[in-house]
Motif scaffolding. Structure first.
Motif, PDB file in Angstrom:
ATOM      1  N   LEU A  98       0.830  -1.206   0.000  1.00 10.55           N
ATOM      2  CA  LEU A  98       0.000   0.000   0.000  1.00 10.55           C
ATOM      3  C   LEU A  98       0.864   1.254   0.000  1.00 10.55           C
ATOM      4  CD1 LEU A  98      -2.679   1.535   0.315  1.00 10.55           C
ATOM      5  CD2 LEU A  98      -2.530   1.101   2.789  1.00 10.55           C
ATOM      6  N   ARG A  99       1.910   1.252   0.787  1.00 10.12           N
ATOM      7  CA  ARG A  99       2.798   2.409   0.835  1.00 10.12           C
ATOM      8  C   ARG A  99       3.540   2.583  -0.489  1.00 10.12           C
ATOM      9  NH1 ARG A  99       6.678   2.036   5.705  1.00 10.12           N
ATOM     10  NH2 ARG A  99       7.089   4.203   5.111  1.00 10.12           N
ATOM     11  N   LEU A 100       3.828   1.464  -1.153  1.00  4.44           N
ATOM     12  CA  LEU A 100       4.419   1.554  -2.490  1.00  4.44           C
ATOM     13  C   LEU A 100       3.468   2.246  -3.459  1.00  4.44           C
ATOM     14  CD1 LEU A 100       6.299  -1.785  -3.312  1.00  4.44           C
ATOM     15  CD2 LEU A 100       7.117   0.537  -3.729  1.00  4.44           C
ATOM     16  N   ALA A 101       2.193   1.879  -3.371  1.00 10.62           N
ATOM     17  CA  ALA A 101       1.197   2.506  -4.243  1.00 10.62           C
ATOM     18  C   ALA A 101       1.066   3.997  -3.940  1.00 10.62           C
ATOM     19  CB  ALA A 101      -0.150   1.808  -4.077  1.00 10.62           C
ATOM     20  N   ARG A 146      -5.928   8.048  16.870  1.00  7.93           N
ATOM     21  CA  ARG A 146      -4.887   8.662  16.037  1.00  7.93           C
ATOM     22  C   ARG A 146      -5.200   8.482  14.559  1.00  7.93           C
ATOM     23  NH1 ARG A 146       0.118   6.415  14.082  1.00  7.93           N
ATOM     24  NH2 ARG A 146       1.656   8.037  13.639  1.00  7.93           N
ATOM     25  N   ASN A 147      -5.696   7.307  14.189  1.00  6.81           N
ATOM     26  CA  ASN A 147      -5.982   7.036  12.783  1.00  6.81           C
ATOM     27  C   ASN A 147      -7.067   7.962  12.250  1.00  6.81           C
ATOM     28  OD1 ASN A 147      -7.759   5.087  10.716  1.00  6.81           O
ATOM     29  ND2 ASN A 147      -5.539   5.009  10.435  1.00  6.81           N
ATOM     30  N   GLY A 148      -8.060   8.244  13.083  1.00  8.61           N
ATOM     31  CA  GLY A 148      -9.101   9.179  12.652  1.00  8.61           C
ATOM     32  C   GLY A 148      -8.531  10.548  12.349  1.00  8.61           C
ATOM     33  N   THR A 149      -7.620  11.004  13.188  1.00 12.03           N
ATOM     34  CA  THR A 149      -6.985  12.308  12.967  1.00 12.03           C
ATOM     35  C   THR A 149      -6.124  12.295  11.717  1.00 12.03           C
ATOM     36  OG1 THR A 149      -6.937  12.650  15.366  1.00 12.03           O
ATOM     37  CG2 THR A 149      -5.528  14.053  14.036  1.00 12.03           C
ATOM     38  N   LEU A 150      -5.392  11.203  11.501  1.00  6.38           N
ATOM     39  CA  LEU A 150      -4.524  11.114  10.330  1.00  6.38           C
ATOM     40  C   LEU A 150      -5.330  11.060   9.037  1.00  6.38           C
ATOM     41  CD1 LEU A 150      -1.793   8.610  11.606  1.00  6.38           C
ATOM     42  CD2 LEU A 150      -1.492  11.036  11.054  1.00  6.38           C
ATOM     43  N   LYS A 151      -6.476  10.442   9.062  1.00  8.97           N
ATOM     44  CA  LYS A 151      -7.328  10.438   7.864  1.00  8.97           C
ATOM     45  C   LYS A 151      -7.749  11.854   7.499  1.00  8.97           C
ATOM     46  CE  LYS A 151      -9.336   5.785   8.083  1.00  8.97           C
ATOM     47  NZ  LYS A 151     -10.572   5.002   8.321  1.00  8.97           N
ATOM     48  N   GLU A 152      -8.130  12.618   8.502  1.00 12.32           N
ATOM     49  CA  GLU A 152      -8.506  14.013   8.250  1.00 12.32           C
ATOM     50  C   GLU A 152      -7.316  14.814   7.729  1.00 12.32           C
ATOM     51  OE1 GLU A 152     -10.187  15.641  11.772  1.00 12.32           O
ATOM     52  OE2 GLU A 152     -11.902  14.278  11.809  1.00 12.32           O
ATOM     53  N   ALA A 153      -6.135  14.550   8.323  1.00 15.12           N
ATOM     54  CA  ALA A 153      -4.930  15.274   7.883  1.00 15.12           C
ATOM     55  C   ALA A 153      -4.590  14.935   6.443  1.00 15.12           C
ATOM     56  CB  ALA A 153      -3.761  14.929   8.800  1.00 15.12           C
ATOM     57  N   ALA A 154      -4.744  13.657   6.060  1.00 16.36           N
ATOM     58  CA  ALA A 154      -4.445  13.248   4.689  1.00 16.36           C
ATOM     59  C   ALA A 154      -5.407  13.907   3.710  1.00 16.36           C
ATOM     60  CB  ALA A 154      -4.506  11.730   4.566  1.00 16.36           C
ATOM     61  N   SER A 155      -6.690  13.964   4.075  1.00 15.57           N
ATOM     62  CA  SER A 155      -7.684  14.600   3.216  1.00 15.57           C
ATOM     63  C   SER A 155      -7.401  16.094   3.054  1.00 15.57           C
ATOM     64  CB  SER A 155      -9.081  14.380   3.794  1.00 15.57           C
ATOM     65  OG  SER A 155     -10.059  15.036   3.026  1.00 15.57           O
ATOM     66  N   ASP A 156      -7.103  16.753   4.167  1.00 17.45           N
ATOM     67  CA  ASP A 156      -6.795  18.192   4.115  1.00 17.45           C
ATOM     68  C   ASP A 156      -5.536  18.458   3.301  1.00 17.45           C
ATOM     69  OD1 ASP A 156      -9.003  18.665   5.666  1.00 17.45           O
ATOM     70  OD2 ASP A 156      -7.884  18.807   7.549  1.00 17.45           O
ATOM     71  N   SER A 157      -4.529  17.594   3.444  1.00 20.81           N
ATOM     72  CA  SER A 157      -3.274  17.785   2.713  1.00 20.81           C
ATOM     73  C   SER A 157      -3.478  17.622   1.211  1.00 20.81           C
ATOM     74  CB  SER A 157      -2.216  16.790   3.208  1.00 20.81           C
ATOM     75  OG  SER A 157      -1.908  17.021   4.569  1.00 20.81           O
ATOM     76  N   ASP A 168       5.909  22.420  -0.354  1.00 23.42           N
ATOM     77  CA  ASP A 168       5.485  22.151   1.015  1.00 23.42           C
ATOM     78  C   ASP A 168       4.211  21.309   1.046  1.00 23.42           C
ATOM     79  OD1 ASP A 168       7.617  23.544   2.004  1.00 23.42           O
ATOM     80  OD2 ASP A 168       6.500  25.422   2.315  1.00 23.42           O
ATOM     81  N   SER A 169       3.297  21.625   0.153  1.00 22.56           N
ATOM     82  CA  SER A 169       2.036  20.871   0.106  1.00 22.56           C
ATOM     83  C   SER A 169       2.275  19.431  -0.339  1.00 22.56           C
ATOM     84  CB  SER A 169       1.051  21.562  -0.843  1.00 22.56           C
ATOM     85  OG  SER A 169       0.718  22.857  -0.383  1.00 22.56           O
ATOM     86  N   GLU A 170       3.198  19.246  -1.286  1.00 25.62           N
ATOM     87  CA  GLU A 170       3.525  17.881  -1.733  1.00 25.62           C
ATOM     88  C   GLU A 170       4.099  17.057  -0.583  1.00 25.62           C
ATOM     89  OE1 GLU A 170       6.162  17.939  -5.024  1.00 25.62           O
ATOM     90  OE2 GLU A 170       4.547  17.947  -6.500  1.00 25.62           O
ATOM     91  N   ARG A 171       5.063  17.638   0.110  1.00 24.30           N
ATOM     92  CA  ARG A 171       5.683  16.918   1.221  1.00 24.30           C
ATOM     93  C   ARG A 171       4.644  16.569   2.283  1.00 24.30           C
ATOM     94  NH1 ARG A 171       9.573  21.325   0.853  1.00 24.30           N
ATOM     95  NH2 ARG A 171      11.375  20.682  -0.406  1.00 24.30           N
ATOM     96  N   ALA A 172       3.790  17.508   2.630  1.00 21.78           N
ATOM     97  CA  ALA A 172       2.786  17.279   3.662  1.00 21.78           C
ATOM     98  C   ALA A 172       1.790  16.207   3.234  1.00 21.78           C
ATOM     99  CB  ALA A 172       2.056  18.589   3.971  1.00 21.78           C
ATOM    100  N   ALA A 173       1.367  16.245   1.954  1.00 17.23           N
ATOM    101  CA  ALA A 173       0.390  15.269   1.465  1.00 17.23           C
ATOM    102  C   ALA A 173       0.977  13.858   1.479  1.00 17.23           C
ATOM    103  CB  ALA A 173      -0.060  15.648   0.054  1.00 17.23           C
ATOM    104  N   ALA A 191       3.534  12.727   3.293  1.00 16.94           N
ATOM    105  CA  ALA A 191       3.772  12.297   4.674  1.00 16.94           C
ATOM    106  C   ALA A 191       2.475  11.895   5.352  1.00 16.94           C
ATOM    107  CB  ALA A 191       4.459  13.410   5.456  1.00 16.94           C
ATOM    108  N   ALA A 192       1.403  12.675   5.146  1.00 16.74           N
ATOM    109  CA  ALA A 192       0.131  12.383   5.800  1.00 16.74           C
ATOM    110  C   ALA A 192      -0.458  11.071   5.302  1.00 16.74           C
ATOM    111  CB  ALA A 192      -0.853  13.529   5.554  1.00 16.74           C
ATOM    112  N   GLU A 193      -0.400  10.835   3.989  1.00 14.96           N
ATOM    113  CA  GLU A 193      -0.955   9.601   3.430  1.00 14.96           C
ATOM    114  C   GLU A 193      -0.157   8.382   3.890  1.00 14.96           C
ATOM    115  OE1 GLU A 193      -2.876   8.315  -0.895  1.00 14.96           O
ATOM    116  OE2 GLU A 193      -1.434   9.966  -0.757  1.00 14.96           O
ATOM    117  N   ASP A 194       1.168   8.537   3.922  1.00 23.22           N
ATOM    118  CA  ASP A 194       2.020   7.427   4.361  1.00 23.22           C
ATOM    119  C   ASP A 194       1.807   7.125   5.839  1.00 23.22           C
ATOM    120  OD1 ASP A 194       4.249   5.598   3.498  1.00 23.22           O
ATOM    121  OD2 ASP A 194       5.248   6.610   5.164  1.00 23.22           O
TER     122      ASP A 194
END
Length: 478
Positions: free
Chosen positions: A188-191, A399-410, A433-438, A440-443
Motif C-alpha cells: 500500500l505504501r508503495l502505491a 490517532r488514525n481518525g486524525t490522520l485520515k482528516e490530515a491526509a484529506s486536508d493535505s 510544502d504541500s507535496e511533502r505534507a500530502a 507524509a500524511a498519506e504514508d
C-alpha cells in the motif's frame, strides 16, 4: 516356605510401610483483577471472544491469510521441534514409571570345562560340560514414594511440553498474520509512493513549462526535480520490505524464502479490523493462555522433584530373586533337582555422603520456588500484554481518525497550491510544502492502519487465542 509365600509377605510389608515424602503440590491461588483497567468486557464482548478466539485469523476475512495459517500449522519447523520434545517427555515418563516394576534379566550358557585330576582334594573330575540358564529379577519397593514423585514430575513435564507446543503455536499464528499485514501495508505504501511520484513528476513538468514560458526560474525547476527524486527514493526500500516479508512468511510456513515471493508480490488490500473485538475476563485469560499453564506445570514438576531428592535420605528396599537351573545334560536342565534359587529382602541406606543429598534437596526447593515465582511473573506479564494491546488499539484508533482528516486536508491543500501556481498566484515553495505534507500524511495514515491491525493481532495473542481449534496429528492427552 514357598516362593509365593515369600513374595506375598515381602510385598505386603512394602505396601503397609509405604509413605510419600516431600511436599504435595498445591497450585497457588493468585488474587487477580476481576476485570481489565483499559476495558471492562460486556456480554457482547464475551460472546464475540468465545466465537472468535478459536480461529481468530478468520475474522480478517482474507482467504490467502487463512491458507498461509493452515500451511504454517502443518509445516512450521518450531512446531515440529516442539512435537519431538513432547515425545521425549512421554518417554521420560515411561522411564520413571518403569521403577514400579521388577527388572528382569535372563541368560543362557553351555560350558565345556576341565579340572585337574592330579590333586587330592578336592578331587578332580577331568573334563565335563554344563548347561546353565539364568533368570534374575529385582524389585525395589517404593516405600517412601521417590518413584511416585518422579512419575508426578514426569507427568507435569508432559503437560509443560504440551503447553509449550501450544505457546509456540499461538506466537506462530500472530507472527504469520503480522508479517502478512506488514507485507500488504508495504505494498500500500508503495502505491502511495507511486501516486506521489506521479504528482511530483507533474509538478516538475509544470515548472519546466513555466520556465520555458519565462514565468518561472531554474531554481524552481531544480527544487521540483529534487522533490521528484526524493519521493522516488522511497520505493526501493519498500520493495525490499515486501521481498523480506515474503521470505519470512515462506520460512514460517515450512518452506524456503523464495517459495511464496511471486504469489505474495501481487498487491492486495490490507485486511480490515474486525467489527467486534474479543475481550475475555482475566480469569478466562489465565485458562486460555498456554504459557501460563506451561509455567504452572513446570512449578508442579519442580515441586515433585523435592520428593525425589528427599527419598534418597531414606532406606531403599529391594526384593532380589535369582533362579539358575544348572545341569550336565540339557534333558535334565528343567528338572526341579537342577534348580538353584535365591529370594530375600535387601535394604540399603545413606550413612554419610558429605551433605550431597541435603544439598540436592535444598537445590530442588530453590528450583521449586523459582518456578513458583516464574509462574506468578508469567501471569502478570500476560495481564500486561492484554492491557497494553487494549490501550494501544484504543489510542491508535483515535490517532488514525486524525490522520485520515490530515491526509484529506493535505490532498486539498496540494490541489489548491498547484492550481494557484499554475495561475501565477503563488510561488512554487507552497507547492513543494504541500507535496511533502500530502505524501507524509498519506504514508502515516497507512502505517496507522497497519498499527491498528497489529494491535488486534497482539490482543488475540495476549488472550491466548488460536490453539483451541487446532488438532495436531498426535493426541496431546497424557
Amino acid at each position: 516356605m514357598s516362593l509365593r509365600r515369600h513374595l506375598s509377605i515381602l510385598a505386603l510389608a512394602g505396601l503397609t510401610a509405604a509413605c510419600t515424602v516431600g511436599p504435595d503440590y498445591k497450585p497457588d491461588e493468585l488474587a487477580v483483577p476481576s476485570t481489565w483497567t483499559e476495558h471492562e468486557p460486556t456480554l457482547a464482548d464475551k460472546a464475540a471472544a468465545d466465537a472468535a478466539l478459536k480461529d481468530w485469523w478468520a475474522s480478517f476475512k482474507d482467504p490467502l491469510l487463512d491458507r498461509l495459517i493452515a500451511q504454517a500449522i502443518a509445516g512450521n519447523d518450531d512446531l515440529k521441534i516442539a512435537r519431538q520434545r513432547l515425545i521425549q517427555a512421554r518417554a521420560g515418563r515411561a522411564i520413571a514409571a518403569s521403577a514400579d516394576y521388577p527388572q528382569v534379566k535372563a541368560d543362557a550358557a553351555r560350558l565345556q570345562s576341565n579340572s585337574s585330576t592330579t590333586v587330592d582334594y578336592p578331587p578332580g573330575i577331568g573334563q565335563y560340560r554344563t548347561w546353565e540358564l539364568g533368570f534374575d529379577a529385582s524389585w525395589e519397593i517404593d516405600v517412601f514414594g521417590g518413584t511416585k514423585r518422579a512419575e508426578q514430575a514426569a507427568d507435569a513435564d508432559i503437560g509443560a511440553a504440551i503447553e509449550d507446543r501450544r505457546t509456540i503455536l499461538v506466537s506462530l499464528l500472530a507472527e504469520v498474520a503480522g508479517d502478512y499485514a506488514s507485507l500488504r501495508t508495504s505494498q500500500l505504501r508503495l502505491a502511495i509512493a507511486q501516486h506521489n511520484i506521479d504528482s511530483a513528476k507533474k509538478a516538475l513538468d509544470l515548472t519546466q513549462q513555466e520556465f520555458q514560458r519565462g514565468l518561472g526560474t531554474d531554481l524552481e525547476v531544480a527544487q521540483a526535480r529534487a522533490q521528484w527524486n526524493n519521493v522516488r527514493s522511497a520505493t526501493p526500500t519498500l520493495r525490499a520490505a515486501v521481498a523480506r516479508l515474503s521470505h519470512a512468511i515462506g520460512v514460517l510456513v515450512g518452506g524456503f524464502p523464495g517459495d511464496l515471493e511471486v504469489e505474495l508480490s501481487n498487491p492486495a488490500p490490507l485486511m480490515a479490523v474486525p467489527a467486534d473485538l474479543p475481550v475475555t475476563l482475566p480469569s478466562e485469560t489465565m485458562t486460555n493462555r498456554p504459557d501460563i499453564r506451561r509455567a504452572e506445570r513446570r512449578y508442579a514438576a519442580a515441586t515433585a522433584q523435592i520428593g525425589v531428592a528427599t527419598a534418597d535420605l531414606f532406606p531403599h528396599f529391594q526384593i532380589p530373586l535369582a533362579i539358575d537351573p544348572t545341569s550336565a545334560t540339557i534333558s535334565s536342565l528343567f528338572l526341579a533337582k537342577s534348580l538353584d534359587w535365591n529370594l530375600g529382602l535387601a535394604t540399603s541406606g545413606l550413612v554419610y555422603d558429605g551433605g550431597k543429598t541435603d544439598a540436592r534437596i535444598e537445590s530442588a526447593k530453590a528450583a521449586a520456588e523459582t518456578a513458583r515465582i516464574a509462574y506468578e511473573q508469567t501471569v502478570r506479564g500476560a495481564f500486561r500484554d492484554v492491557e497494553d494491546a487494549l490501550i494501544n488499539f484504543q489510542t491508535e484508533t483515535e490517532r488514525n481518525g486524525t490522520l485520515k482528516e490530515a491526509a484529506s486536508d493535505s490532498d486539498q491543500a496540494l490541489d489548491r497550491a498547484t492550481r494557484l501556481y499554475g495561475a501565477g498566484l503563488t510561488d512554487f515553495l507552497k507547492v513543494l510544502d504541500s507535496e511533502r505534507a500530502a505524501f507524509a500524511a498519506e504514508d502515516l495514515e497507512a502505517q496507522s492502519r497497519l498499527a491498528r491491525v497489529q494491535d488486534v493481532i497482539a490482543l488475540f495473542k495476549a488472550l491466548g487465542g488460536g490453539w483451541q481449534g487446532v488438532a495436531f496429528e498426535d493426541a496431546e492427552a497424557n
